[in-house]
Design a protein around this motif. Structure first.
Motif, PDB file in Angstrom:
ATOM      1  N   UNK A   1       0.803  -1.213   0.000  1.00  0.00           N
ATOM      2  CA  UNK A   1       0.000   0.000   0.000  1.00  0.00           C
ATOM      3  C   UNK A   1       0.834   1.260   0.000  1.00  0.00           C
ATOM      4  N   UNK A   2       1.544   1.520   1.144  1.00  0.00           N
ATOM      5  CA  UNK A   2       2.342   2.742   1.257  1.00  0.00           C
ATOM      6  C   UNK A   2       3.601   2.671   0.399  1.00  0.00           C
ATOM      7  N   UNK A   3       3.867   1.518  -0.188  1.00  0.00           N
ATOM      8  CA  UNK A   3       5.012   1.383  -1.070  1.00  0.00           C
ATOM      9  C   UNK A   3       4.596   1.392  -2.529  1.00  0.00           C
ATOM     10  N   UNK A   4       4.148   0.247  -3.033  1.00  0.00           N
ATOM     11  CA  UNK A   4       3.875   0.101  -4.468  1.00  0.00           C
ATOM     12  C   UNK A   4       2.682   0.946  -4.936  1.00  0.00           C
ATOM     13  N   UNK A   5       1.576   0.879  -4.171  1.00  0.00           N
ATOM     14  CA  UNK A   5       0.373   1.600  -4.604  1.00  0.00           C
ATOM     15  C   UNK A   5       0.599   3.116  -4.566  1.00  0.00           C
ATOM     16  N   UNK A   6       1.195   3.604  -3.447  1.00  0.00           N
ATOM     17  CA  UNK A   6       1.469   5.037  -3.368  1.00  0.00           C
ATOM     18  C   UNK A   6       2.476   5.441  -4.438  1.00  0.00           C
ATOM     19  N   UNK A   7       3.489   4.593  -4.650  1.00  0.00           N
ATOM     20  CA  UNK A   7       4.478   4.885  -5.678  1.00  0.00           C
ATOM     21  C   UNK A   7       3.811   4.947  -7.055  1.00  0.00           C
ATOM     22  N   UNK A   8       2.893   4.019  -7.293  1.00  0.00           N
ATOM     23  CA  UNK A   8       2.179   4.017  -8.577  1.00  0.00           C
ATOM     24  C   UNK A   8       1.361   5.287  -8.744  1.00  0.00           C
ATOM     25  N   UNK A   9       0.717   5.738  -7.639  1.00  0.00           N
ATOM     26  CA  UNK A   9      -0.044   6.966  -7.704  1.00  0.00           C
ATOM     27  C   UNK A   9       0.853   8.175  -7.956  1.00  0.00           C
ATOM     28  N   UNK A  10       2.008   8.195  -7.270  1.00  0.00           N
ATOM     29  CA  UNK A  10       2.954   9.283  -7.483  1.00  0.00           C
ATOM     30  C   UNK A  10       3.476   9.294  -8.915  1.00  0.00           C
ATOM     31  N   UNK A  11       3.782   8.102  -9.423  1.00  0.00           N
ATOM     32  CA  UNK A  11       4.293   8.018 -10.792  1.00  0.00           C
ATOM     33  C   UNK A  11       3.228   8.440 -11.798  1.00  0.00           C
ATOM     34  N   UNK A  12       1.981   8.086 -11.485  1.00  0.00           N
ATOM     35  CA  UNK A  12       0.886   8.510 -12.364  1.00  0.00           C
ATOM     36  C   UNK A  12       0.743  10.037 -12.353  1.00  0.00           C
ATOM     37  N   UNK A  13       0.836  10.629 -11.152  1.00  0.00           N
ATOM     38  CA  UNK A  13       0.791  12.082 -11.047  1.00  0.00           C
ATOM     39  C   UNK A  13       2.003  12.713 -11.732  1.00  0.00           C
ATOM     40  N   UNK A  14       3.168  12.093 -11.545  1.00  0.00           N
ATOM     41  CA  UNK A  14       4.383  12.573 -12.195  1.00  0.00           C
ATOM     42  C   UNK A  14       4.218  12.552 -13.716  1.00  0.00           C
TER      43      UNK A  14
END
Length: 636
Positions: free
Chosen positions: A315-328
């Motif tokens: 959650x706080x790793x892959x999913x949040x990272x995926x969300x950040x990368x999507x925003x990026x």
């Protein structure tokens, strides 16, 4: 006569960007408000994303404690990321509802702030920047000399005041603000991703340099295309304006089909150019999108492996990272829009600043002399004038006109008649010699005082789409109805005005449509005499009217001229005879000067004009005999 444009060296793109930054700096308070709102929105978005990851990890934690998931290689639940310690007696569902409620509250707050952000941006770019910039350009246009308008088409000027101003607005809205937001957002995203897993962040962002390279290449390619598009738009607008203005000529010669085809060609040229631009943009945007998808593939491969190995939370790793990368990726995709916008803004800014930087050739002296009321003596002393880069059109003219005298100017087309008269109200300044009014060089007089002492009546008088009274009072908007009617009576216009449906309150059509040529001229004369000017300039006011109407105009002119220093360009003997003396111009010089009777006794241009107009040779000879008998008439 076409006058060469006064252009300086083309400013560089960096200089244009610096000037647009300077423009935005005027509205820095509003810009900071917009950026502040965006930072709050960014914080709320990251908080919601982080809490989503916490919720996912909590669910995995609960399932693991129940034995539904193996605990091996499972990253512990990060309770500290909630910001508070969970009560030990809470049921898992209660915790999940709490997390979901906080995420919902953040979403609602974000929606409200998004509304405020949109309103703030709209107020900044539409109500402040666009309105103020248009006002500045219009004010500058009012101060530019006729040379600028001779060198630039109406279509080009209209496009600059409308479309190109929007392009400058685009720089503040879609380039400056969005670029700052993008830089701040990308920085936050990169730092956040690196805090989660530095190696994964480096792997996912490896394609970013390629993106900047593609953006640079696109920028250099697209700018000339936008420049050409603006030129084609100018041509289309000019074509359209001329079609409307010349509709009578078009219909009169049955050229409607050809006119439609001409407009269609210019319209299609704009469309074809826009298609080229769209084609370039459509290739650039997918390229940027493809690179961002590559980043996501790296995340799923490498990041998934880290989760399986227990080195990264789901959650706080892959999913949040995926969300950040999507925003990026979303912010990176803005690069295409920003690059596209900056090219349009540069082209528009260049054209807007050309007006803002245009030289004001005729302006007040540092300490102008104020003369609210002039007597009207006009003296030309070796006065010369030439358009920039063009041979002189007025050459060393010496002329003295006493207050109250009427001087008629005769000459062929291009002789310099109108140019000579345009020097008096300082539409242009002399390029040699001097022009004095009441013994003062006109360049030392305050422009407002000078022009308010001069009444103007042109060959084709322009009337505004307004009431008759407003047209007469155009130069003196505070005039009373009594003053307006008095001016109309002097111009022999009162009777036909009162016969109109609403009298002085009748709203005229465009350019005074619905009125005869003589009526329009009399309104123009009334507009001129309402100022009670010391000097009256009449540029061939009877040239385009018939003999019957000419009699009406003469009645108005005789009243208007009385007691005023008058210059009148004329070609008809009926007008020339009314002057105290006549000057004949050829190639910018005065070649003859005297009264009507004196000039009839001398072979020369005036005699030739008279010979052509007096069909009956006997009338000419009779006039000459009368002139010879008069003998000794003085000249000025």
């Amino acid at each position: 006569m076409s006058v060469p444009s006064n252009t300086e060296s083309t400013p560089s793109n960096w200089r244009l960007v610096a000037r647009m930054f300077g423009l935005a700096w005027r509205y820095r308070a509003r810009c900071l408000q917009v950026l502040g709102l965006q930072l709050v929105l960014l914080t709320l978005g990251l908080s919601g994303l982080s809490l989503t990851g916490v919720g996912i990890d909590y669910i995995r934690h609960v399932l693991s404690e129940r034995g539904d998931l193996p605990a091996e290689k499972l990253v512990p639940f990060p309770e500290e990321k909630l910001g508070f310690e969970l009560p030990r007696d809470w049921e898992p569902m209660r915790v999940i509802v709490l997390i979901a409620g906080i995420i919902l509250a953040l979403a609602v707050t974000r929606a409200l702030l998004n509304y405020l952000y949109t309103m703030a941006v709209n107020k900044l770019v539409q109500q402040e920047i666009v309105i103020h910039l248009r006002g500045e350009i219009y004010e500058k246009l009012q101060r530019l000399s006729f040379r600028f308008f001779d060198a630039n088409s109406t279509g080009s000027i209209i496009t600059r005041v409308t479309g190109d101003v929007q392009a400058v607005r685009m720089f503040v809205d879609q380039v400056l603000i969005q670029s700052v937001i993008m830089v701040v957002s990308l920085t936050v995203y990169v730092i956040y991703m690196a805090s989660i897993h530095a190696g994964l962040a480096l792997a996912c962002l490896a394609t970013t340099p390629v993106l900047w390279l593609i953006s640079g290449l696109f920028s250099r390619r697209i700018q000339p295309a936008y420049a050409r598009n603006r030129e084609l738009m100018d041509g289309m607008v000019q074509n359209f304006a001329e079609s409307i203005q010349g509709i009578q000529v078009t219909k009169g010669f049955g050229r409607e089909r050809e006119d439609r085809e001409k407009f269609e060609r210019s319209n299609q040229a704009v469309l074809a150019q826009q298609k080229q631009i769209f084609w370039s943009v459509s290739l650039f945007s997918p390229s940027v999108g493809f690179l961002t998808r590559v980043n996501m593939m790296v995340l799923l491969g490498y990041g998934g492996w880290l989760v399986v190995q227990g080195q990264l939370a789901l959650g706080t790793g892959l999913v949040v990272f995926a969300g950040l990368l999507e925003q990026f990726s979303g912010q990176v995709n803005q690069v295409a829009n920003i690059v596209n916008s900056v090219q349009q803004a540069l082209i528009g800014a260049r054209r807007v600043f050309e007006i803002m930087d245009a030289e004001v050739e005729v302006k007040n002296a540092p300490n102008p002399r104020r003369y609210p009321r002039l007597q009207g003596e006009v003296r030309f002393e070796k006065a010369s004038f030439s358009y920039r880069g063009v041979e002189s059109v007025v050459r060393e003219v010496d002329l003295v006109v006493k207050p109250g005298q009427c001087v008629a100017i005769l000459g062929a087309t291009g002789a310099g008649k109108s140019a000579l008269m345009s020097l008096i109200p300082r539409f242009f300044d002399v390029t040699g010699g001097r022009l004095l009014i009441d013994g003062v060089d006109v360049r030392e007089l305050h422009l407002d005082d000078l022009r308010r002492n001069i009444g103007l009546v042109f060959q084709e008088s322009f009337l505004f789409s307004n009431t008759v009274a407003a047209n007469i009072a155009f130069g003196h908007p505070d005039a009373t109805r009594e003053q307006i009617e008095k001016a109309a009576k002097i111009a022999a216009a009162h009777d036909f005005i009162t016969a109109l449906p609403q009298g002085y309150d009748t709203v005229l059509g465009e350019s005074g449509s619905g009125l005869s040529g003589g009526q329009r001229q009399r309104l123009a004369i009334a507009r001129a005499v309402l100022l009670e000017p010391a000097i009256l300039l009449l540029d061939d006011p009877t040239a385009a009217i018939d003999a019957g109407t000419e009699h009406e105009i003469f009645e108005a002119l005789d009243n208007a001229i009385a007691g005023r220093t008058t210059f009148i360009v004329a070609h008809r003997l009926s007008t020339l005879r009314r002057a105290d003396f006549i000057i004949v111009m050829e190639a910018g010089r005065i070649v003859q000067q005297g009264t009507h009777e004196e000039l009839l006794r001398v072979s020369g241009p005036y005699m030739r004009v008279a010979d052509l107009q007096l069909v009956d040779r006997g009338e000419l000879q009779a006039s000459a005999k009368v002139a010879a008998g008069a003998g000794g008439a003085s000249t000025s």
